[in-house]
Write an enzyme that holds these catalytic residues in place. Structure first.
Site, PDB file in Angstrom:
ATOM      1  N   GLN A  79      35.456  37.572   7.119  1.00  0.00           N
ATOM      2  CA  GLN A  79      35.266  38.709   6.260  1.00  0.00           C
ATOM      3  C   GLN A  79      36.835  39.401   6.489  1.00  0.00           C
ATOM      4  O   GLN A  79      37.010  40.155   7.601  1.00  0.00           O
ATOM      5  CB  GLN A  79      34.336  39.640   6.841  1.00  0.00           C
ATOM      6  CG  GLN A  79      34.204  40.848   6.017  1.00  0.00           C
ATOM      7  CD  GLN A  79      33.167  42.171   6.746  1.00  0.00           C
ATOM      8  OE1 GLN A  79      32.716  41.813   7.796  1.00  0.00           O
ATOM      9  NE2 GLN A  79      32.585  42.953   5.826  1.00  0.00           N
ATOM     10  N   GLY A 142      20.153  54.149  11.422  1.00  0.00           N
ATOM     11  CA  GLY A 142      19.768  54.366   9.978  1.00  0.00           C
ATOM     12  C   GLY A 142      18.119  54.609  10.225  1.00  0.00           C
ATOM     13  O   GLY A 142      17.384  53.505  10.957  1.00  0.00           O
ATOM     14  N   HIS A 320      42.332  40.862  49.229  1.00  0.00           N
ATOM     15  CA  HIS A 320      41.566  41.211  50.435  1.00  0.00           C
ATOM     16  C   HIS A 320      41.669  42.792  50.683  1.00  0.00           C
ATOM     17  O   HIS A 320      42.590  43.402  50.251  1.00  0.00           O
ATOM     18  CB  HIS A 320      42.344  40.550  51.744  1.00  0.00           C
ATOM     19  CG  HIS A 320      43.703  40.699  51.710  1.00  0.00           C
ATOM     20  ND1 HIS A 320      44.607  40.152  50.821  1.00  0.00           N
ATOM     21  CD2 HIS A 320      44.616  41.436  52.532  1.00  0.00           C
ATOM     22  CE1 HIS A 320      45.973  40.539  51.286  1.00  0.00           C
ATOM     23  NE2 HIS A 320      45.985  41.255  52.097  1.00  0.00           N
TER      24      HIS A 320
END
Length: 424
Positions: A79, A142, A320
């Site tokens: 896309q 939505g 460490h």
């Protein structure tokens, strides 16, 4: 049955983690978010998958390739411009025939949900079918209004208090080819995108059957950095012990643990499962790995390190005498000796984290840091809860970091140098 996974977006709310990779490629429970969806589709009998890619698409392609290692066939459609969900689905028009499932790549779906979706679609002869889920606050989604199982209205991100229901579109669909006709008629929305909900509205306006299925199966939406820790815990809590690496003498393991190939866990290390440790790691000696920790591949964890409820991504060193709690550490980081990451406020209040310029309550009482890829800390540096550090930034020795640091910055603490003249 075929499937489309939409994974072209960046995920700006996840920054700095998404500066170098798409959100869907962030790891939880030892694998990328996107891989869980591929496996769910496969387990539901769907093996022909098209991924709509865009942002940092090479990261996705390099990991999944043709999908054969997961027992599926994966194709890719790019896309070029990210102009919304309808635009993304429409970009597959020339490659998809017949019925097909669509998933948003940044959610994690139970395969049972996909099986239910297919079964209801076939039994109801629907034109389009949406998976719905109920939430307390639908204003960011939505929102769907139902009459029986028929959808009569979809409101995209309504103002607080104006939603017609608490049912939201979960971002999981089943369509036939006619959806492409509706997409062709879809106009750009007020948000500047071509919304698939508007395409569905076109179908509803033409009296085509658009149905909703209410889901009670697992459906997980991942939108903000701290939610990675929630999802990581979700997947680790049901794991079983599976050890492929080398465990030296005097290592203590309690609870389920996964340890990958060519990993060595050195003497004196204590692992409290559930925990995941990837391949080619070097852990310990005398290290404490606590519950819900997920360590990627090619990670080194040094002597006397403690890691709690954190995600450590690939190719990172945690040296460490370091403490990492409730944190997300990106790839190729170097956490210097004596680094301390605070994960609890003095007042025990919830940790707030800045997301897209706004400080957001994470809802977590304990939360450490979020480091992008390539961060390097200096020895004995300290970080306050909720701090984010951008990609490839450097923190000097002895620094106390209480504010976010952007990418590609160097922070050196001010220090006074007292010089003693021994000749006096």
């Amino acid at each position: 049955m075929k499937a489309i996974i939409l994974t072209a977006g960046e995920g700006t709310r996840m920054r700095p983690l998404t500066v170098t990779k798409p959100k869907t490629m962030l790891q939880v429970g030892g694998k990328p978010i996107l891989q869980y969806n591929v496996e769910s589709l496969r387990n539901a009998g769907v093996s022909d998958i098209t991924m709509v890619v865009g942002y940092r698409e090479e990261v996705i392609k390099n990991h999944f390739k043709d999908g054969s290692f997961l027992g599926v066939k994966i194709n890719y459609v790019t896309q070029e411009q990210r102009l919304g969900t309808a635009h993304a689905i429409g970009s597959t028009k020339d490659t998809i025939k017949g019925k097909f499932i669509v998933l948003n790549g940044d959610i994690i779906v139970d395969p049972v949900l996909i099986e239910d979706l297919i079964q209801k679609y076939n039994s109801k002869s629907a034109k389009s079918l949406l998976v719905l889920t109920e939430v307390d606050d639908p204003s960011s989604f939505g929102v769907v209004e139902l009459n029986g199982d028929k959808i009569i209205n979809i409101v995209e991100k309504p103002a607080p208090g104006e939603a017609p229901s608490n049912l939201i579109n979960a971002g999981i669909y089943l369509f036939d080819e006619d959806i492409f006709k509706a997409i062709d008629l879809t106009r750009i929305s007020k948000r500047g995108e071509y919304e698939i909900t508007d395409s569905l509205q076109i179908q509803m306006d033409n009296n085509e059957k658009v149905l909703g299925i209410k889901s009670k199966n697992n459906w997980i939406d991942i939108g903000r950095p701290w939610e990675l820790l929630d999802v990581n815990e979700h997947f680790l809590k049901d794991m079983e012990t599976d050890i492929h690496g080398e465990i030296e003498e005097e290592v203590t393991i309690h609870g389920p643990v996964f340890i990958g190939k060519n990993t060595i866990v050195r003497s004196g290390t204590y692992i409290m499962g559930p925990a995941h440790i990837g391949e080619n790691c070097d852990i310990g000696p005398n290290t404490f790995i606590r519950k819900y920790t997920s360590i990627g591949n090619n990670v080194s964890v040094g002597n006397a390190v403690e890691i709690k409820n954190s995600i450590i991504m690939d190719n990172t060193n945690v040296n460490h005498l370091t403490y990492v709690g409730d944190s997300i550490i990106g790839s190729k980081c170097n956490i210097a000796a004596g680094t301390n990451i605070a994960n609890l406020r003095f007042d025990d209040g919830n940790i707030k984290i800045r997301v897209k310029g706004n400080k957001i309550d994470s809802g977590r009482r304990k939360m450490g840091v979020v480091f992008g890829d390539g961060v390097k800390t200096g020895i004995n540096s300290s970080f306050n809860p909720g701090v984010k550090v951008g990609v490839n930034s450097r923190i000097g020795a002895g620094a106390i970091v209480s504010k976010d640091l952007e990418s590609n910055k160097v922070l050196i603490p001010k220090q006074e140098h007292n010089i003693i003249d021994n000749n006096r």
